[in-house]
Design a protein around this motif. Structure first.
Motif, PDB file in Angstrom:
ATOM      1  N   ILE A   4       3.570 -10.538  -0.270  1.00 36.50           N
ATOM      2  CA  ILE A   4       2.742 -11.678  -0.650  1.00 36.50           C
ATOM      3  C   ILE A   4       1.554 -11.807   0.292  1.00 36.50           C
ATOM      4  O   ILE A   4       1.585 -11.325   1.436  1.00 36.50           O
ATOM      5  CB  ILE A   4       3.550 -12.991  -0.685  1.00 36.50           C
ATOM      6  CG1 ILE A   4       3.945 -13.443   0.727  1.00 36.50           C
ATOM      7  CG2 ILE A   4       4.808 -12.820  -1.542  1.00 36.50           C
ATOM      8  CD1 ILE A   4       4.636 -14.798   0.772  1.00 36.50           C
ATOM      9  N   THR A  25      -4.326  -8.736  -0.682  1.00 40.28           N
ATOM     10  CA  THR A  25      -3.178  -8.422  -1.528  1.00 40.28           C
ATOM     11  C   THR A  25      -2.921  -6.919  -1.571  1.00 40.28           C
ATOM     12  O   THR A  25      -1.772  -6.465  -1.549  1.00 40.28           O
ATOM     13  CB  THR A  25      -3.410  -8.961  -2.947  1.00 40.28           C
ATOM     14  OG1 THR A  25      -3.688 -10.363  -2.890  1.00 40.28           O
ATOM     15  CG2 THR A  25      -2.203  -8.721  -3.833  1.00 40.28           C
ATOM     16  N   HIS A  48      -0.039 -11.278  -4.974  1.00 41.45           N
ATOM     17  CA  HIS A  48       1.322 -10.757  -5.033  1.00 41.45           C
ATOM     18  C   HIS A  48       1.340  -9.287  -5.398  1.00 41.45           C
ATOM     19  O   HIS A  48       0.579  -8.837  -6.259  1.00 41.45           O
ATOM     20  CB  HIS A  48       2.142 -11.540  -6.065  1.00 41.45           C
ATOM     21  CG  HIS A  48       3.592 -11.184  -6.071  1.00 41.45           C
ATOM     22  ND1 HIS A  48       4.148 -10.260  -6.934  1.00 41.45           N
ATOM     23  CD2 HIS A  48       4.606 -11.611  -5.291  1.00 41.45           C
ATOM     24  CE1 HIS A  48       5.439 -10.157  -6.685  1.00 41.45           C
ATOM     25  NE2 HIS A  48       5.747 -10.955  -5.701  1.00 41.45           N
ATOM     26  N   THR A  76       4.178 -17.344  -5.077  1.00 42.25           N
ATOM     27  CA  THR A  76       4.220 -15.919  -4.739  1.00 42.25           C
ATOM     28  C   THR A  76       5.396 -15.744  -3.784  1.00 42.25           C
ATOM     29  O   THR A  76       5.512 -16.469  -2.794  1.00 42.25           O
ATOM     30  CB  THR A  76       2.895 -15.422  -4.125  1.00 42.25           C
ATOM     31  OG1 THR A  76       2.999 -14.006  -3.873  1.00 42.25           O
ATOM     32  CG2 THR A  76       2.530 -16.143  -2.848  1.00 42.25           C
TER      33      THR A  76
END
Length: 612
Positions: A4, A25, A48, A76
């Motif tokens: 995450i 990410t 995520h 997330t």
């Protein structure tokens, strides 16, 4: 499982920061190779990367809860909620409607039902962030034992967060500064809760919630080890331990992808493997796959040392036959352990120069090989901390030492001298002995004692607490980083908080009722193991004994000593390093050279600024 990342900023429109949020990410791709998601709002960017384990089609993230077109919460999440089926039933009875079979949606709905108190309802390993658009508030939550990592970096108008430091460092608002305090933490081998090593970086403490809104950042603990009277006798305690483990392993066998067990031939991993094999057979699901690590020529040329009296492989094979496991040995040689690309991948996974060398690299390669067959693995990690299995638990001199027990043990003394190559002035500035003493007193002050508890029982409660809140974090972090760098989820049944709480409060006399280490676990495993493994003395994760590895390490260090502008030169005394390179092989020499080599590469690749 998964990785995450996110960013909250109350003064800028983060919808215009997609590229930076995407880069944050993207650093978590190793943790989540199956899918990617990014949710943007004016003041929140939630990212995520997914490793699909349960409900492969329905568990996509970030997951958004909506009502009549209004967004209520965005989640997330990394980890597994092992009691998600019970929670789903309870939430359904309270009127919640589910669209998927995933534990992710159960977690999201739990927040809508219980708010920030949701963590108290969870059984599992997890690190997650929930953005509440209604209150413009971020919730960061980490599991009770700290199985899954979660870092954050406060900024002037909000916070950055991620499963690993690399996610945070991908944002230009995060600096890469190592100050004297951070260097102490890096070298001390104590894993201070919340300390992120780099200046301004913090780790969410196990059992902690961090709340961020326009008024600032607030932390609170929702769980901590507590002392309670233990009234059960030996037979009842053993029975309870076994019942807990039966339930824990059964829950952790749930998976929609291939699952296996990590097997070392010791009591802990053998018990988990054998119990998993039995439960799978009872469910008609076949047998369990198991994997172990070995080194070329290790068993044939094994030499006992301070911590290992026997090689693992003969016991591994005996347990595999006994349990009917479908077993594979992953055999490594020194060339693989010294491979430059592999060592670079290990450093990238760690984000820090931990200096453990071949034990990190071999674990990384083991998990890489396992990932070709399985996506989930069960591990025996943490049994020694829970049940009192390390040799130093049973050494009166070590137990009575006024310091962290593992630092007083000869078995780990090589790691305690990590600063030996540093400049003399820097060593005096660091004062690592003073730093360790300060952290030790800090940890000791947290221990929850029972009224009237004294003598050896009081001290052994302290020893147990130090291991469960400090030492185990070193091992869990290592296992998480090496496994997730390969997209492998490793579950740790012995870290179930119900088992930890119960055994923590069993008196030391009960934990050693048969005069041995891990008496309760041995008794609870009696029907699952052959006698040879049931009685085997603790043997830690193996380190290669091949002289070729030490020589390869020396050659790597010699190469770096020829780099005049190495950033490590500000820390390391080149004359000391040259002398160490020529010393006879020893655990101390290997540890010092591993640290030197990793420091050079970390400072270079991570572009760390030294503020010393």
């Amino acid at each position: 499982m998964c990785g995450i990342a996110g960013w909250v900023d109350f003064e800028r429109d983060l919808r215009r920061e997609r590229q930076t949020a995407q880069e944050m990410t993207g650093t978590m791709a190793c943790r989540g190779p199956d899918d990617e998601g990014l949710w943007l709002a004016p003041h929140a960017a939630i990212g995520h990367r997914r490793l699909a384990i349960i409900d492969l089609a329905g568990g996509r993230q970030p997951m958004v809860a909506e009502e009549e077109g209004r967004e209520l919460a965005v989640l997330t999440y990394s980890g597994e909620i092992y009691n998600f089926e019970e929670l789903r039933a309870e939430l359904s009875s309270r009127g919640h409607v589910f669209r998927t079979r995933s534990d992710t949606e159960v977690l999201l709905r739990s927040y809508l039902e219980w708010g920030e108190d949701l963590a108290e309802h969870l059984n599992g390993m997890y690190a997650f962030a929930i953005w509440d658009p209604r209150a413009e508030r971020l919730l960061l939550v980490r599991d009770r034992m700290g199985i899954k990592p979660l870092y954050y970096y406060p900024t002037e108008h909000g916070v950055l967060f991620g499963s690993e430091p690399k996610a945070v460092l991908a944002n230009p608002l995060a600096s890469r500064v190592l100050d004297l305090e951070g260097l102490r933490e890096l070298l001390a081998f104590v894993k201070t809760p919340e300390h992120g090593v780099l200046s301004g970086l913090y780790e969410v403490r196990p059992g902690q919630i961090v709340l961020v809104d326009r008024d600032g950042l607030v932390k609170r603990r929702y769980w901590r080890l507590e002392s309670r009277e233990h009234s059960d006798d030996v037979a009842t305690t053993v029975k309870t331990v076994r019942e807990l483990l039966d339930d824990i392993v059964a829950r952790q066998l749930i998976s929609d992808v291939p699952l296996c067990a990590l097997l070392s031939g010791g009591l802990d991993s053998s018990m988990i493997t054998s119990l998993a094999a039995r439960l799978l057979r009872e469910q008609g699901l076949g047998t369990v796959r198991s994997f172990s690590v070995d080194f070329a020529g290790y068993t044939e040329n094994f030499k006992p040392d301070l911590t290992r009296s026997t090689p693992d492989t003969p016991y591994v094979h005996e347990l595999a036959r006994f349990a009917g496991a479908d077993h594979s040995d992953i055999v490594l040689d020194s060339a693989a352990l010294m491979d430059r690309e592999v060592r670079a991948a290990v450093l990238r996974a760690r984000d820090l120069p931990m200096g453990i060398g071949d034990m990190d690299t071999s674990l990384y390669l083991l998990f890489k090989a396992i990932r070709e067959h399985s996506t989930v693995a069960l591990s025996g990690e943490s049994a020694d901390e829970v049940f009192g299995g390390y040799r130093w638990f049973h050494d009166p001199e070590t137990v009575s030492a006024e310091m962290f027990p593992w630092l007083a043990s000869p078995a780990l003394s090589a790691h305690a001298g990590a600063e030996r190559l540093f400049h003399d002035d820097l060593q005096r500035q660091l004062d690592l002995s003073g730093y360790r003493e300060e952290r030790y007193r800090e940890a000791l002050a947290e221990v929850p004692h029972l009224p009237g508890e004294s003598g050896h029982e009081r001290r052994m409660r302290e020893i147990g607490y130090l291991h469960l809140t400090r030492f185990v974090q070193v091992l869990l972090d290592r296992k998480d980083r090496m496994s997730m760098a390969n997209g492998l989820e490793v579950r740790v049944p012995f870290c179930d908080h119900r088992l930890v709480e119960y055994v923590f409060n069993a008196p030391w006399s009960l934990k050693t009722f048969d005069g041995r280490e891990k008496s309760l676990l041995r008794a609870a495993s009696a029907d699952l193991l052959p006698e040879s493994i049931l009685q085997r003395v603790k043997s830690p994760y193996p380190a290669t004994q091949d002289p070729a590895y030490d020589e390869g390490l020396r050659e790597r260090a010699r190469e770096l000593l020829d780099i005049a502008d190495s950033p490590a030169a500000r820390l390391v005394d080149w004359d000391k390093a040259r002398a160490t390179v020529e010393e006879p092989a020893s655990p101390e020499t290997r540890a010092a050279l591993e640290r030197f080599v990793q420091l050079h590469h970390w400072l270079s690749r991570y572009r760390v600024d030294l503020a010393l």
